[in-house]
Design a protein around this motif. Structure first.
Motif, PDB file in Angstrom:
ATOM      1  N   SER A 187       0.520  -1.018   0.503  1.00 40.52           N
ATOM      2  CA  SER A 187       0.188   0.168  -0.345  1.00 40.52           C
ATOM      3  C   SER A 187       0.919   1.413  -0.319  1.00 40.52           C
ATOM      4  O   SER A 187       0.716   2.189  -0.854  1.00 40.52           O
ATOM      5  CB  SER A 187      -1.248   0.553   1.373  1.00 40.52           C
ATOM      6  OG  SER A 187      -2.117  -1.020   1.469  1.00 40.52           O
ATOM      7  N   ASP A 228      -5.977  -1.158  -4.689  1.00 35.55           N
ATOM      8  CA  ASP A 228      -6.026  -1.653  -3.170  1.00 35.55           C
ATOM      9  C   ASP A 228      -6.599  -2.946  -2.201  1.00 35.55           C
ATOM     10  O   ASP A 228      -7.640  -2.239  -2.187  1.00 35.55           O
ATOM     11  CB  ASP A 228      -5.401  -0.090  -2.206  1.00 35.55           C
ATOM     12  CG  ASP A 228      -4.421  -1.467  -0.862  1.00 35.55           C
ATOM     13  OD1 ASP A 228      -3.813  -2.172  -1.451  1.00 35.55           O
ATOM     14  OD2 ASP A 228      -3.663  -0.026  -0.188  1.00 35.55           O
ATOM     15  N   GLU A 229      -5.892  -4.156  -2.336  1.00 35.16           N
ATOM     16  CA  GLU A 229      -7.284  -5.319  -2.380  1.00 35.16           C
ATOM     17  C   GLU A 229      -8.807  -4.982  -3.397  1.00 35.16           C
ATOM     18  O   GLU A 229      -9.713  -5.167  -2.484  1.00 35.16           O
ATOM     19  CB  GLU A 229      -6.772  -5.489  -1.043  1.00 35.16           C
ATOM     20  CG  GLU A 229      -5.465  -5.697  -0.795  1.00 35.16           C
ATOM     21  CD  GLU A 229      -5.586  -6.117   1.112  1.00 35.16           C
ATOM     22  OE1 GLU A 229      -6.311  -7.243   0.674  1.00 35.16           O
ATOM     23  OE2 GLU A 229      -4.528  -5.546   2.037  1.00 35.16           O
TER      24      GLU A 229
HETATM   25 MG    MG Z   1      -2.029  -2.471   2.266  1.00 33.06          MG
END
Ligand code: MG
Ligand code: ATP
Length: 260
Positions: free
Chosen positions: A74, A190-191
Motif C-alpha cells: 500500500s 488496493d485489495e
Molecule cells: Mg495494504
C-alpha cells in the motif's frame, strides 16, 4: 542497467505545473521509481516500509502486486498515486517528477491522471450509482458519461440504485466506474476484492480486466490472493520493503477463469 536510458525520467525536467503530457502509448514507461525508501516515524520508533524500490510500469499493462501483510504494497501504491511521499528516492510520472512536487501539484496529478479503488467502496450513501459517478465527472476534464462508465462495469441496469440497494460486488463496481469515469491514465487498486467472496470478486476483476483492455488504463492491483496473479501481464512480489521478484506471465488467465 544504464540509469538514464532505463528511466522514463531521462530528459528535461518541466515544471510540474506544465501540463504537457502526451497520451502514453502502450509499452511506454509511465512510472519510473528509483531508490524509493519510506520510513514512518512513530515518536521514537522508525518503521521502514520501503527499503529501496526500483521499478518501471508501462502504459496499458496490468500489474499484480503481491506480498505479505506489512511488506509495503500500500505504501508503494500510495506513493505512485501521489497520496504519500517517499523518504528518499525519485518517482516520475511520464516527464513529471512527483518527488518534490507541491501538495497542489500532487492534488492535480491525482485528479487528472489517477483513479483509485480501495477495499472499501467509499460511496456516498445518499447518492445513486449514477450520482456517485457524476460527482467525479463534474470536475474532470474529458470524462465519460456516468451511464457509459457504469455500463462498462456491467451496471447499466443499476443506475438509480443507492449503495444500500446493491451487493458488495455491485458497490465495488460502482467505485470502479467512478474511478475510470474521468478517463485516468492509471488505475491503482488496493485489495479491491479484499472484502468480497471469490465469486463476487471474479466479477469485479472482470470489470477491471475490461477497463484495462478497452481503455488501455495502466492498472496496478494489490491482492493477497496469489491466484489472481494469473490475470496479470506482470507480477511483482514485495517482501519487507524490497521487490523480491518481477515475473511476466507467458500466458494469462481471463478473470472469469480465476479461482482462489
Ligand atoms: Mg495494504
Ligand atoms: N501511516 C503509517 N504510520 C506508521 N507506520 C506505517 C504507516 N503505514 C504503514 N506503516 C508500516 O509500514 C509497513 C508497510 O505497510 P503497508 O501498509 O505498505 O503494508 P502492506 O503490504 O500494504 O500490508 P497489508 O497487506 O496488510 O495491507 C508496515 O510495517 C506498516 O506497519
Amino acid at each position: 542497467m544504464d540509469e538514464a536510458s532505463s528511466s522514463c525520467a531521462a530528459g528535461a525536467v518541466p515544471a510540474a505545473s506544465d501540463r504537457v503530457h502526451e497520451p502514453a502509448v502502450a509499452g511506454d514507461c509511465v512510472f519510473s521509481a528509483r531508490g524509493l525508501t519510506k520510513v514512518y516515524r512513530m515518536g521514537e520508533v522508525e518503521v521502514p516500509a520501503l527499503r529501496g524500490i526500483d521499478l518501471e510500469l508501462t502504459a496499458g499493462e496490468l500489474v499484480v502486486l503481491l506480498g505479505p501483510s506489512g511488506s509495503g504494497k500500500s505504501t508503494l501504491l500510495n506513493i505512485l498515486g501521489g497520496l504519500d511521499t517517499p523518504t528518499s528516492g525519485e518517482v516520475w510520472y511520464l516527464d513529471h517528477q512527483l518527488t518534490g512536487a507541491t501538495e497542489q501539484d500532487l492534488t492535480r496529478f491525482r485528479r487528472e491522471h489517477v483513479g483509485f479503488v480501495f477495499q472499501f467502496y467509499n460511496l456516498i450513501p445518499s447518492l445513486t450509482a449514477r450520482e456517485n459517478v457524476a460527482a467525479v465527472t463534474e470536475i474532470a476534464e474529458a470524462p465519460m458519461r456516468p451511464e457509459e462508465a457504469l455500463a462498462m462495469v456491467g451496471l447499466g441496469e443499476r443506475l438509480d440504485h443507492f449503495p444500500a440497494q446493491m451487493s458488495g460486488g455491485e458497490q465495488q463496481r460502482v467505485a470502479i466506474a467512478r474511478a475510470i469515469a474521468k478517463n485516468p491514465a492509471v488505475l491503482l487498486c488496493d485489495e479491491p476484492t479484499g472484502a468480497l467472496d471469490s465469486q463476487t470478486g471474479v466479477v469485479v476483476l472482470e470489470a477491471l480486466e475490461k477497463v484495462n483492455q478497452t481503455l488501455g488504463t495502466l492498472t496496478v492491483l494489490i491482492t493477497h490472493n496469489a491466484g489472481i496473479a494469473a490475470m496479470a501481464n506482470r507480477v511483482i512480489r514485495l517482501s519487507d520493503g524490497h521487490i523480491v521478484d518481477i515475473r511476466a506471465n507467458a500466458t494469462r488467465k481471463a478473470a472469469r477463469e480465476l479461482i482462489w
